[in-house]
Design an enzyme around this catalytic site. Structure first.
Site, mmCIF file in Angstrom:
data_model
loop_
_atom_site.group_PDB
_atom_site.id
_atom_site.type_symbol
_atom_site.label_atom_id
_atom_site.label_comp_id
_atom_site.label_asym_id
_atom_site.label_seq_id
_atom_site.Cartn_x
_atom_site.Cartn_y
_atom_site.Cartn_z
ATOM 1 N N PHE A 800 0.816 -1.237 0.000
ATOM 2 C CA PHE A 800 0.000 0.000 0.000
ATOM 3 C C PHE A 800 0.839 1.272 0.000
ATOM 4 O O PHE A 800 0.399 2.309 0.483
ATOM 5 C CB PHE A 800 -0.964 0.005 1.203
ATOM 6 C CG PHE A 800 -1.666 -1.312 1.414
ATOM 7 C CD1 PHE A 800 -2.530 -1.812 0.454
ATOM 8 C CD2 PHE A 800 -1.431 -2.074 2.554
ATOM 9 C CE1 PHE A 800 -3.149 -3.036 0.624
ATOM 10 C CE2 PHE A 800 -2.048 -3.304 2.738
ATOM 11 C CZ PHE A 800 -2.915 -3.788 1.769
ATOM 12 N N GLU A 1261 -4.909 2.523 -7.142
ATOM 13 C CA GLU A 1261 -5.230 3.682 -6.306
ATOM 14 C C GLU A 1261 -6.569 4.357 -6.618
ATOM 15 O O GLU A 1261 -7.250 4.821 -5.694
ATOM 16 C CB GLU A 1261 -4.118 4.733 -6.423
ATOM 17 C CG GLU A 1261 -2.794 4.268 -5.866
ATOM 18 C CD GLU A 1261 -1.675 5.166 -6.322
ATOM 19 O OE1 GLU A 1261 -1.174 5.935 -5.499
ATOM 20 O OE2 GLU A 1261 -1.315 5.109 -7.517
#
Ligand SMILES: Cc1cc2nc3c(=O)[nH]c(=O)nc-3n(C[C@H](O)[C@H](O)[C@H](O)COP(=O)(O)OP(=O)(O)OC[C@H]3O[C@@H](n4cnc5c(N)ncnc54)[C@H](O)[C@@H]3O)c2cc1C
Ligand code: FES
Ligand code: FES
Length: 1328
Positions: A800, A1261
Site C-alpha cells: 500500500f 489507487e
C-alpha cells in the site's frame, strides 16, 4: 508420564493429527512460536502478537468428559502459551488441506472466490471458518459472518471472503442475484452489451463433506490423557509453568509464590509480557481445577467459576435465559449483549471472566456490569479459607490494582438475577463496533417501586457504574442518590445529566483524551437507559425510540457486474476473464512463503533495532554492554560500523542507516543488535542504554508553521487571478480543514534477510515494493557497486505504498549488519516497531478561500496546503505535488491558486500511501464543493454535476481531457443506487427518528495516471525463458503484494504466446534478471510491466512463428523443440517505455485519467457517534478489464481501506511525539462488520483505453477516494441531526469522521451540558 512425586514435565499434544511429546519446551514460548520455529509449520502467521489481527488463528480441540464430546475453538496462537495446549489437539492450516493432496472446501472457496490477495491474513481466516464448520457443518449466514470478529484483512475489503463462504451456509443457493434480480447468469445491459455477475463457477466447487474431516485423536479421549492429567511442572530458564490438579495444590502454590500469575487465557499476561518486557517467573494454570470451572445457578443467582471462559459464560447464560422468567434474565441479557462486543471469538474462547475482573482494567467491559449488578466475589486462600465480598468500586484501589491479598485466588463470581421491578442495561462505545476496547462503557440498574395500572413508578435502588472515566471503574454516586425516590419519567434526564457531570469529572489532560466526548457519552448512556426502562414501564415518544432501539441491517449482500469477453475469444485466452490470483491456493493452504517463513540459515542472526525514545535529541552516549553480556547476543552495530555511506535517502541522502550524533524522531534507528533468536534480539535491543540531551521537538503542522520548519520551498500551481475572480463572484467564503494520517497496516510487517556472499556479494530477500531502491540503498551503505547486490522479492503480505521506500532504509541496516558480522541477518519487525518506525500517510491542513455564484458554479479557489512530512524528505515533496496538482479533482475551476508546504517535524518520515497525496487534495476539493452546495442551499449532486469536467475541457495544468467517462460513471451510479429513493427514504427516516439519522452522498473521482514529471520512471523490463519442455518462466520488474500483478502478467504472456496460463510460471522479482526497475507504485505496474511482458512474449512468438507455419497441427511443445533444435534463442527480454506527451507549458502530461463514482447511504447514532454503512454503489471505469475479479477486488479493497481512512483510523500521538497507536488494539482498521451491508460494484462497459495494455486502465489507487462518499453521507446525516437541534448551515467536519467527531458535531441537549476542556491544559494526545 508422572514421576513418583506425581509431577510431570512432559507436554503431550497433537498437531495436525501427529503426536508431539516434548519435555524440553520453554514455558515462555507461545504456541505460534512453537509451530513456526520448532515444527516449521509456517502457514500460521504473525501479524501482531497481541491477539488483534487473527493471522495466527488455529483450531484447538479438547475432549470434555462431562459432555462426552469434543469441543473445537478458534484461538490466537500468538497468545496461547505452549504449555496450555497439553492434552489438546491443534489443527493448523497445513492440517486441513494442501495443494499437493486436496484443498479443504474452505481453502478452495476462499481462493476460487478471490478472497485471498496478499494472502497473509488468509490462513487465519481459513481457520476461523474451518472451526465454525467443525462445530456447525451448516451454519447460517449470520453465524458465518460473525465467525470473523477476530480476523482482519487489509487487502480484500472482505466482500469476496464472505461471498465465498456463503456457499457453505444454509441460505446459499447460487452466487447471488445479478442486475435485475436474475440469478448468476450472463445478460445484456441496457445498451445490449453482454454483462456478467459471476466471478467464479459454483459448479466447480468440491462439495463440503463433514464426514471426511479428520477424527479427534482417540488417545486424547482416554482417561489417562485428558482426565487424570498429572501435576505439570515445566521449568524454563526464567519461567516455570505449574498446572496443579486440585484447588488445594493451587492454593499451596499461590501461598508459596504469592506473586505468581494465574494464567487462563493469557490475553492480559501475554500482552504485558511482550510489550512491557516483563518476566513472571511463576505461572500457574488452573485448567484442572473444577471449582474454578463450575457454572451453577439457583433460584436467585448465577455463580460462575473464575476460570470459565467468556465463550462458556455466554453459552451458559444463553441456555439459562431460555428457562428463566423474563425479569430474571434482564441482567443476563445485558451480559450476553456486552459479550457480543467484547474482543473477537479467538479471545473470548480462551479469556476467562476471572482474568477480566482481576486485571481491573478501567475499561473492562465486564466490571461495570458486575458492579452495577451487585455481584459478589468469592476468594479462597491457603490460610484464609473462603471469603465472599460484595463487588463494589472499593475493590479497585488504583490503576489495575485490587484489594486482594497476594495469595488469594478468585474462585467465582455470583450475579444476582434481576427482580420483577428491576431493569438492567449495558452500554459500550468503542472506535470500532466489533472487537475493540471501550472508550466508555457502563452498567446501569434500577429497581422501581411496585405499581398498579401502569402509573409512574419511583426509584427504590439504582447503580450506575462506568468504565473509561477514571483510572478505575467508578459509580455515579450523587446521581444514584439523587434518583432515589424520583419518578421514572423523561424529565429525570435534565437533573441526572447535571449530577452525572459532577459525578464523573475528567481532567483536561486525562489519559485517553477525548475529554468532552467521553463526558458526553456518560450522559448519552444514561439517556438511553432512561428511555429503555421507560419503554418497559411506560411509554416513550415514537421519535425517542431511536435513542435505544438498534438497527439490525441483517446479512450482507452484494452484486458485481462486468462486461463479458467477446463470444469468439479462445477458451485459453484469460484476458478479460475473472481468473483467480495464481497463488491463491498456496496462500490458502499456508504454503506461500513470506520472508519470515524462509528456513533458518546456518549461523544466522536476528536483528533487534535500537531506536530513539526521544523525538529530538543529541545522543550523549550509547552503552550496549548489558545487551552484549546476554548469552546469544553477538554484536551491536552502529554508525561507526557502516562500511559505505551512512547517508542514504530516497531522492536526496537526508537519512541515515544509523543515527549519527542526533536523533530526529522517536523510532529513529540508532543501531542494531544481533542475537540467535528474534525474541532475544528484541530483549537485547531494549537493554541498550542511550543517554540523550533533549531538544525541543516540533510535532504538529501548526507548530511547524509557527516555527517555519519546512522541507524545501513551497510549490505553487494555478491559473488566472483569484482576487479579481473573487471580486466578481456572488459569494466568497473561507475555511480550514484537517485530515489525519493513516497507518499502512499491511498484515506482513517489514522484513528482510541479508545473506553475505563471496567478496562483496550480498543477496537481499526483502519485502519491498522497490527492489532497485533496496539494491541501491544497500550498495550505498556497503560502499560497493550495485552489481554486487541482488535484491529478491517473492511476494509481500501487503504494501500500500508503505514498502515503496521505507523498506529500503531498514534493509540497508540489515545488509550492513550482515557485512560487519559475516552472518546472514534477518528481521521481521514486530507490529509495534513497524508502526513506530515506518511512517504513515501524510496528515494535512488546508486553508482555503472559494468564490462561487448563486447557481453553484465555482469561480475561483485559493488554497494553501500543509502536510506533515516527518523528519526527512522521503517522498513528501512528490506527495505534496500530487495533492496540490490534483486539487481540481473532477471540476473545472476557472481560476485557481494552490500552494503546498511540506512541514518538517520530529516524527518518523511520512511516506507513500495508496492515493499518494491525491486523496488528501481531492478530499479538500469535495469538502469545498459540499460546502458550496450548502451555502447555495442546493443539492450537492447538482453543484457537483454543474462544475464537472467534460471531454474537451482543459485542466489548470493545460492538459486537454479526452474520453472523459466521468459523467457516464456519475449518471450510472445515480441510476443504479436509485438516488432519489435513497434520499427520500433517508428523509422519511430522519423525520421519525430523533436520535438516529441517515445520510446519502454521491462522490465522483478522477485519478491522473503517471509518475508526473519523472518521465524516466515510465519504463519497465521483462524476461521470458522458454524451456525445451515448453514450460515458460516469466519475470518482470514489478512486485506482487496481493494486487494480482503477477496474475495479470501471466494472462498477458499467455495471450501473446497463445498457451494456457498453466504453462507459465512466475517465481519472483529479482534485480539480477530484470534490472533498474521502477517501483511497483502509482498504479502503473500493470501498464508498464504488462507492456514489457507483451514485448518479450511477442519476440518469442515471432521466433516460433516459422515453426508453427511449418507444422500447423503441431503443439506448442513441438514448436519449442523444433526452434531449440534449430538453435533459435528461447529467451527474450522485453522493454516498455510509455510514450509521453509534452504539454504547451513544457510539462509531461499525465498518461490518462481513471474515473469512477460512488454512492453511499449511512446511519449514525447521534448520541454516540456510531455509524454503519447501509449501502454502497460503485461504478468504476477500468477500461477493458484485464481481469474483472482482480479489478473488482482492488476496488472493494481500496474502498474499505478508504473507509478506514475517512471514518475510523486515527493515529494517537502524544505532545512529545510518542505514537500511542502501535497495534490493532489501539489503531482500528475496518473489520468484517464494518463493510457496507449492501456492497455493489459495476465496471463501466464499452470504455476501452487506448493508452494501456489491451485497452485496460490502472486500478490500484483510483477507487480509494470513492470511500469519501461514506464521509459525506455521514456529514449529511449529521446535518439532519443538527437541523433537529435548530442548527442550520455549513459546518466544519475534519477527517476522519470518527465516533467522537460525529457525536460532537451532533450538537444537542447532551453535548450542551459538557463543560469545555481547559484550553491551557496539555492534552494527552494531539493531531500531528
Ligand atoms: C485482542 C484483545 C482484545 C481484548 N478485548 C477486550 C474487550 O473488548 N473488553 C475487555 O474488557 N477486555 C478485553 N481484553 C482484555 C482481556 O481479554 C480480558 O481482560 C480477559 O478477560 C482476561 O482473561 P485471561 O483469562 O486471558 O487473563 P490472563 O491473562 O490469563 O490473566 C489476567 C490476570 O488475572 C489474574 N487472574 C486470572 N485468574 C485469576 C484468579 N482466579 N484469581 C486471581 N487472579 C487471577 C492473573 O494472575 C493475571 O494477573 C482484550 C484483550 C486482548 C488481547
Ligand atoms: S498475530 Fe495473533 S492475533 Fe495477530
Ligand atoms: S489478503 Fe488479507 S491482508 Fe492481504
Amino acid at each position: 508420564m508422572a514421576d513418583q512425586s506425581g509431577t510431570s514435565n512432559l507436554l503431550r499434544f497433537f498437531v495436525n493429527g501427529k503426536k508431539v511429546e516434548r519435555d524440553d519446551v520453554d514455558p515462555e514460548l507461545t504456541l505460534l512460536q512453537f509451530l513456526r520455529t520448532k515444527l516449521r509449520l509456517c502457514g500460521t502467521k504473525l501479524g501482531c502478537g497481541e491477539g488483534g489481527c487473527g493471522a495466527c488463528t488455529v483450531m484447538i480441540s479438547q475432549y470434555s468428559h462431562e459432555e462426552q464430546k469434543v469441543r473445537h475453538h478458534a484461538i490466537n496462537a500468538c497468545l496461547v502459551p505452549i504449555c496450555a495446549v497439553d492434552g489438546c489437539a491443534v489443527v493448523t492450516v497445513e492440517g486441513i488441506g494442501s495443494t499437493k493432496t486436496r484443498l479443504h472446501a474452505v481453502q478452495e472457496r476462499i481462493s476460487k472466490c478471490h478472497g485471498s490477495q496478499c494472502g497473509f491474513c488468509t490462513p487465519g481466516i481459513v481457520m476461523s471458518m474451518y472451526t465454525l464448520l467443525r462445530n456447525n457443518p451448516q451454519p447460517s449466514q449470520a453465524e458465518m459472518e460473525s465467525a470473523f470478529e477476530g480476523n482482519l484483512c487489509r487487502c480484500t475489503g472482505y466482500r469476496p471472503i464472505l461471498e465465498g463462504f456463503k456457499s457453505l451456509t444454509k441460505e446459499f443457493c447460487c452466487s447471488g442475484p445479478g442486475p435485475g434480480g436474475q440469478c448468476c447468469m450472463t445478460m445484456k445491459d441496457k445498451d445490449g452489451v453482454e454483462v456478467s455477475s459471476t466471478l467464479y463457477d459454483v459448479s466447480k466447487f468440491t462439495p463440503y463433506d463433514p464426514s471426511q474431516e479428520p477424527i479427534f485423536p482417540p488417545e486424547l479421549m482416554t482417561a489417562d490423557w485428558s482426565k487424570e492429567r498429572p501435576f505439570l511442572v515445566v521449568k524454563g530458564e526464567r519461567v516455570t509453568w505449574y498446572r496443579p490438579t486440585s484447588l488445594k495444590e493451587l492454593l499451596a502454590l499461590k501461598h508459596g509464590f504469592p506473586r505468581a500469575k494465574i494464567v487462563v487465557g493469557n490475553t492480559e499476561v501475554g500482552v504485558e509480557v511482550k510489550f512491557r518486557n516483563l518476566v513472571y517467573p511463576v505461572l500457574i494454570s488452573p485448567s484442572e481445577i473444577n471449582e474454578l470451572h463450575t457454572i451453577q445457578s439457583s433460584e436467585t443467582e448465577l455463580t460462575v467459576g473464575a476460570a470459565v471462559t467468556l465463550t462458556e459464560f455466554g453459552h451458559a447464560m444463553e441456555e439459562l435465559i431460555k428457562t428463566l422468567p423474563e425479569h430474571k434474565s434482564r441482567v443476563l441479557l445485558a451480559f450476553v449483549d456486552m459479550l457480543r462486543w467484547f474482543a473477537g471469538h479467538q479471545i473470548r474462547n480462551v479469556a476467562a471472566i476471572g482474568g477480566n475482573i482481576m486485571t481491573a482494567s478501567p475499561i473492562s467491559d465486564l466490571n461495570p456490569l458486575l458492579v452495577a449488578a451487585k455481584s459478589q466475589l468469592t476468594f479462597v486462600s491457603f490460610n484464609g479459607g473462603t471469603r465472599t465480598i460484595p463487588f463494589t468500586t472499593d475493590f479497585f484501589t488504583g490503576y489495575r490494582k485490587v484489594a486482594v491479598g497476594e495469595a488469594e485466588v478468585l474462585q467465582s463470581v455470583t450475579i444476582p438475577f434481576t427482580g420483577p421491578n428491576e431493569y438492567f442495561y449495558g452500554f459500550k462505545q468503542a472506535k470500532r463496533r466489533e472487537d475493540d476496547i471501550a472508550i466508555v462503557n457502563a452498567g446501569m440498574r434500577v429497581r422501581l417501586s411496585e405499581t398498579e395500572n401502569n402509573t409512574t413508578r419511583t426509584v427504590e435502588d439504582c447503580s450506575l457504574a462506568f468504565g473509561g472515566m477514571a483510572a478505575v471503574i467508578v459509580t455515579a454516586k450523587q446521581t444514584e442518590q439523587m434518583l432515589i425516590g424520583k419518578e421514572w419519567t423523561k424529565d429525570l434526564f435534565s437533573e441526572a445529566s447535571k449530577t452525572l457531570i459532577d459525578d464523573l469529572p475528567l481532567d483536561s489532560s486525562a489519559p485517553g483524551g477525548k475529554i468532552e466526548y467521553r463526558r458526553s457519552l456518560t450522559i448519552s448512556f444514561f439517556f438511553k437507559f432512561l428511555l429503555s426502562v421507560l419503554n418497559c414501564v411506560g411509554t416513550v415518544e415514537p421519535e425517542d425510540l431511536s435513542a435505544f432501539q438498534r438497527t439490525e441491517p441483517g446479512s450482507s449482500k452484494s452484486v458485481q457486474v462486468f462486461q463479458e469477453v467477446p463470444s469468439d475469444q479462445s477458451a485459453d485466452d484469460t484476458i478479460g476473464r475473472p481468473l483467480a490470483h495464481v497463488r491463491a491456493e498456496h496462500q490458502a493452504t499456508g504454503e506461500a512463503v513470506y520472508i519470515d517463513d524462509m528456513p533458518s540459515l546456518e549461523d544466522q542472526r536476528y536483528i533487534g533495532f535500537v531506536c530513539s525514545s526521544k523525538a529530538h535529541a543529541i545522543i550523549k552516549s550509547v552503552d550496549a554492554s548489558s545487551a552484549l553480556a546476554m548469552e546469544g547476543v553477538s554484536h551491536f552495530i552502529s554508525v561507526k560500523d557502516v562500511p559505505g555511506s551512512n547517508e542514504i535517502g530516497v531522492l536526496v541522502p537526508d537519512e541515515t542507516v544509523f543515527a549519527d550524533g542526533k536523533v530526529y524522531c522517536i523510532g529513529h534507528v540508532i543501531g542494531v543488535v544481533l542475537a540467535t533468536t528474534q525474541k532475544l534480539a528484541r530483549e537485547a535491543a531494549a537493554a541498550v542504554r542511550v543517554e540523550y540531551e533533549e531538544l525541543e521537538p516540533i510535532i504538529t503542522i501548526e507548530q511547524a508553521i509557527k516555527a517555519e520548519s519546512f522541507i524545501g520551498d513551497p510549490m505553487s500551481f494555478g491559473k488566472g487571478d483569484c482576487e479579481s475572480a473573487f471580486s466578481s463572484s456572488d459569494f466568497v467564503k473561507e475555511g480550514e480543514m484537517r485530515i489525519g494520517g493513516q497507518e499502512h497496516f499491511y498484515l506482513e510487517t517489514q522484513a528482510s534477510l541479508a545473506v553475505p556472499g563471496e567478496e562483496d556479494e550480498m543477496t537481499l530477500y526483502t519485502s519491498t515494493q522497490n527492489p532497485s531502491l533496496s539494491q541501491t540503498a544497500a550498495a550505498t551503505a556497503l560502499g560497493v557497486p550495485s552489481n554486487r547486490v541482488v535484491c529478491k522479492v517473492k511476494r509481500m503480505g501487503g504494501g500500500f505504498g508503505g514498502k515503496e521506500t521505507r523498506a529500503s532504509m531498514l534493509s540497508a541496516a540489515a545488509v550492513v549488519a550482515a557485512r560487519v558480522s559475516g552472518h546472514p541477518t534477518r528481521f521481521m519487525l514486530d507490529r509495534d516497531e513497524d508502526m513506530a518506525i515506518t511512517g504513515q500517510k501524510h496528515p494535512f491542513l488546508a486553508k482555503f478561500k472559494v468564490g462561487f455564484n448563486k447557481d453553484g458554479k465555482v469561480t475561483a479557489l485559493d488554497i494553501k496546503l500543509y502536510s506533515n512530512g516527518g523528519w526527512s524528505l522521503d517522498l513528501s515533496g512528490t506527495v505534496m505535488t500530487k495533492a496540490a496538482g490534483r486539487i481540481d479533482h473532477c471540476y473545472y475551476w476557472p481560476t485557481l491558486a494552490v500552494t503546498g508546504w511540506v512541514c518538517r517535524t520530529h516524527l518518523p518520515s511520512n511516506t507513500a500511501f495508496r492515493g499518494f497525496g491525491a486523496t488528501q487534495g481531492n478530499m479538500y476539493t469535495e469538502s469545498i464543493i459540499t460546502d458550496v452546495a450548502g451555502w447555495c442551499s442546493l443539492p450537492a449532486e447538482e453543484v457537483r454535476e454543474k462544475n464537472m469536467y467534460r471531454t474537451g475541457d482543459q485542466t489548470f495544468y493545460l492538459q486537454k481531457l479526452e474520453n472523459v467517462t466521468l459523467l457516464r460513471c456519475w449518471k450510472e451510479v445515480i441510476d443504479r443506487a436509485n438516488l432519489d429513493k435513497l434520499k427520500s427514504d433517508a428523509a422519511q427516516f430522519n423525520k421519525t427518528n430523533r436520535w438516529k439519522k441517515r445520510g446519502v452522498a454521491v462522490i465522483p473521482t478522477k485519478f491522473a495516471i503517471g509518475f508526473g514529471q519523472a518521465g524516466f520512471m515510465h519504463q519497465a523490463g521483462a524476461f521470458i525463458v522458454v524451456y525445451v519442455d515448453g514450460s515458460v518462466l516469466l519475470t518482470h520488474g514489478g512486485t506482487e503484494m496481493g494486487q494480482g500483478l503477477h496474475t495479470k502478467m501471466i494472462q498477458i504472456c499467455s495471450r501473446v504466446l497463445a498457451i494456457p496460463t498453466s504453462k507459465i510460471f512466475l517465481s519472483e522479482t529479482s534485480t539480477d534478471t530484470v534490472p533498474n526497475t521502477s517501483p511497483t507504485a502509482a498504479s502503473l505496474s500493470t501498464d508498464l510491466n504488462g507492456g514489457a511482458v507483451k514485448n518479450a512474449a511477442e519476440k518469442i512468438r515471432d521466433r516460433l512463428e516459422p515453426f508453427k507455419t511449418k507444422n500447423p497441427d503441431g503443439s506448442w511443445e513441438d514448436w519449442v523443440q523444433a526452434a531449440y533444435q534449430d538453435k533459435v534463442p528461447l529467451s527474450a527480454t522485453g522493454f516498455y517505455g510509455s510514450p509521453l506527451e509534452i504539454l504547451e507549458n513544457g510539462k509531461i502530461a499525465f498518461l490518462y485519467f481513471c474515473y469512477g463514482a460512488a454512492c453511499a447511504q449511512v446511519e449514525i447514532d447521534t448520541l454516540t457517534g456510531d455509524s454503519q454503512v447501509l449501502k454502497t454503489e460503485i461504478v468504476m471505469d477500468v477500461g477493458n478489464s484485464l481481469n474483472p475479479a482482480i479489478d473488482i477486488g482492488q476496488i472493494e479493497g481500496a474502498f474499505v481501506q478508504g473507509m478506514g481512512y475517512f471514518t475510523m483510523e486515527e493515529s494517537v500521538v502524544s505532545p512529545n511525539g510518542f505514537l500511542f497507536s502501535r497495534g490493532p488494539g489501539t489503531y482500528k482498521i475496518p473489520g468484517f462488520a464494518d463493510i457496507p451491508k449492501e456492497f455493489n460494484v459495476a465496471l463501466l462497459r464499452s470504455a476501452p483505453n487506448e493508452r494501456a495494455v489491451y485497452s485496460s486502465k490502472a486500478i490500484g489507487e483510483p477507487p480509494l477516494f470513492l470511500a469519501s462518499s461514506v464521509f459525506y453521507a455521514i456529514k449529511d446525516a449529521i446535518s439532519a441531526a443538527r437541523s433537529d437541534a435548530g442548527l442550520t448551515g455549513v459546518f466544519r467536519l475534519d477527517s476522519p469522521a470518527t465516533v467522537e467527531r460525529i457525536r460532537m458535531a451532533c450538537v444537542d441537549h447532551v453535548t450542551k451540558q459538557v463543560p469545555p476542556v481547559d484550553p491551557t491544559a496539555t492534552p494527552w494526545a494531539i493531531m500531528p
